[in-house]
Design a protein around this motif. Structure first.
Motif, short mmCIF file in Angstrom:
data_model
loop_
_atom_site.label_atom_id
_atom_site.label_comp_id
_atom_site.label_asym_id
_atom_site.label_seq_id
_atom_site.Cartn_x
_atom_site.Cartn_y
_atom_site.Cartn_z
N CYS A 129 0.82 -1.22 0.00
CA CYS A 129 0.00 0.00 0.00
C CYS A 129 0.85 1.26 0.00
N SER B 112 -3.19 -9.38 -2.03
CA SER B 112 -4.10 -8.28 -2.38
C SER B 112 -3.31 -7.11 -2.98
N ASN B 113 -2.09 -6.87 -2.50
CA ASN B 113 -1.24 -5.85 -3.11
C ASN B 113 -1.04 -6.15 -4.59
N PHE C 4 -4.66 -6.01 -6.63
CA PHE C 4 -5.30 -4.71 -6.78
C PHE C 4 -4.35 -3.61 -7.26
N ALA C 5 -3.10 -3.95 -7.51
CA ALA C 5 -2.12 -2.93 -7.92
C ALA C 5 -2.50 -2.28 -9.25
N LEU D 263 -5.39 -1.24 -10.24
CA LEU D 263 -6.43 -0.22 -10.13
C LEU D 263 -5.80 1.17 -10.09
N ASP E 133 -4.37 4.70 -8.86
CA ASP E 133 -3.58 4.92 -7.65
C ASP E 133 -4.39 5.47 -6.48
N ASN F 102 -6.56 1.84 -5.49
CA ASN F 102 -5.98 0.52 -5.20
C ASN F 102 -5.60 0.34 -3.74
N TRP F 103 -4.94 1.33 -3.14
CA TRP F 103 -4.51 1.15 -1.75
C TRP F 103 -5.69 1.13 -0.79
#
Length: 454
Positions: free
Chosen positions: A4, A125-126, A129-130, A132, A134, A137-138
């Motif tokens: 994240c 998950s990192n 979803f990376a 997506l 900025d 995503n986090w």
């Protein structure tokens, strides 16, 4: 947070110091939760303190997910830290107090395996979803952490209260009912209840727990040295530096793309989970101390090799490809040795070596120290690396790890197969049993008593 932070930095434009504070503050604030959990679990019970921990964490995670600024993000992070501090203290205490001696090491290791599994899910998950945007995503990565903790609400409807806490509340009948569910026979349940009541009698006539911990007897002092020492060395060897900053370590070894960095962290997560499973299988069969030897020696070697490879890369002696390979291998090796020994056994030892009258408060102090060491490592790692290089930082961790090997040899006894009441004898206390019973396991101890009374 390790993944994240890459995207939070881009979205909220935070500085390196703010990164360190965001990552490390959770460990520091969680020590407040650990200290509060001792008193809370004595007041409302172990079971409902677990529920409180989950509720506080969920609130913090929700705030982080929707945080519009660094200040709000920090507020959620601090709240989540308190929930983590409460949970990390009360879970092993609850498990140890409800488990028979023959299975206590295995069952008390469960929090560590689920922490490791949670870290792995975080790494995954990192990676997932990376892709997506900025600014999204986090938030999705952090929000995903709420889902598993919701299950606690359903678990609380099923699990019983700790029988030792029930005895402390003069509810022997309820304690007997719980022990009947978790023992092989009614006779064994009655024997365990008698031992708990004997230990609880000492609580009523003894000094206040905090006063006794602040001015400990020689026996309690030896317990504190062991418990606090294991808690300190678990974090001071640098595990959180690898967990939180593994992308930074891999980038320093020569990796360039974000996908490579995140994929490498997933490999670290798999290593952590795989070897914690091995620890759970071995902890009651091999014993605590042999696994601690294997763990601390292995960690020392991995840290030394990692430091040497990064130093050689910086001097141009080691090719980039070899440096990357060594970095991945040694980081995975580090978490493997950590997970097979000092990671889970820290929880096991901390929750079983103290007498009932001191257990909640002493474990709370231990986890507070653990969180302070964790926060110190997490909040200073980037600054230390900037001052003495990443190789220099891991050289320092290797020296600390070597000291932990000596500590295990000198101060950690073998507690496998002994009841909580017997373990006090290992430190020179009475423990409510005779010296001839000290080396007996739970089942053997019960059989010995039956033979004596015939």
């Amino acid at each position: 947070m390790s993944g994240c932070i890459i995207f939070i930095q881009k979205d909220l434009r935070i500085t390196e110091v703010q990164q360190e504070v965001l990552v490390g503050c959770l460990s520091f604030i969680s020590l407040l939760g650990s200290l509060a959990a001792g008193r809370t679990s004595d007041a409302i019970g172990r079971k409902w303190t677990i529920g409180l921990a989950a509720a506080v964490f969920q609130a913090g995670a929700a705030i982080m997910t929707f945080a519009p600024s660094f200040a709000v993000l920090m507020t959620g992070r601090l709240l989540a830290g308190i929930g983590i501090g409460i949970g990390i203290m009360v879970a092993p205490v609850y498990i140890s107090e409800i488990s028979p001696a023959t299975l206590r090491g295995t069952l008390a290791s469960f929090p560590e395996i689920f922490i490791s599994f949670g870290i792995l899910l975080g790494y995954v998950s990192n990676l997932v979803f990376a892709g997506l945007p900025d600014h999204i995503n986090w938030r999705v990565m952090l929000g995903a952490g709420i889902v598993p903790s919701i299950s606690i609400a359903f678990v609380l409807l099923v699990i019983p209260e700790s029988p030792r806490w029930l005895v402390m509340q003069s509810r022997a009948g309820d304690a007997r009912a719980v022990l009947a569910k978790v023992s092989d026979s009614e006779e064994e349940a009655q024997e365990r209840l008698a031992e708990i009541e004997e230990a609880a009698c000492a609580t009523a006539s003894g000094k206040a727990a905090w006063r006794e911990l602040l001015r400990p007897s020689p026996v309690v002092r030896r317990m504190l040295i062991t418990g606090l020492g294991v808690q300190f060395f678990q974090q001071a060897t640098g595990i959180d530096a690898l967990v939180y900053y593994s992308p930074t370590i891999f980038r320093d070894s020569g990796m360039t793309t974000e996908s490579q960095l995140l994929a490498a962290t997933v490999a670290v997560g798999f290593s952590k989970v795989a070897f914690i499973v091995i620890a759970i299988v071995l902890v009651d069969h091999v014993g605590r101390k042999p696994l601690l030897y294997i763990s601390t020696i292995g960690i020392t070697v991995c840290l030394a090799v990692l430091a040497a490879s990064l130093a050689l890369l910086a001097r141009g002696v080691l090719p980039t490809g070899a440096a990357i390979g060594l970095a991945v291998a040694t980081v995975c090796g580090f978490v493997a040795f950590f997970s097979v020994g000092i990671g889970p056994i820290n929880m096991v030892l901390s929750s079983e070596i103290y007498p009932l009258r001191l257990r909640a408060q002493a474990v709370g102090i231990g986890f507070a120290l653990n969180r302070m060491a964790s926060g110190g490592v997490a909040m200073s790692f980037l600054s230390i690396c900037r001052a003495v290089t990443v190789a220099g930082a891991f050289t320092a961790f290797a020296v600390v790890s070597a000291a932990s090997v000596v500590f295990v040899h000198l101060f950690v006894p073998e507690t496998s197969g002994k009841t909580l009441e017997q373990i006090e004898s290992l430190f020179g206390g009475g423990g409510g049993v005779t010296s001839g019973e000290v080396e007996l396991g739970d089942a053997e101890h019960l059989e010995h008593k039956r033979l004596v009374t015939r």
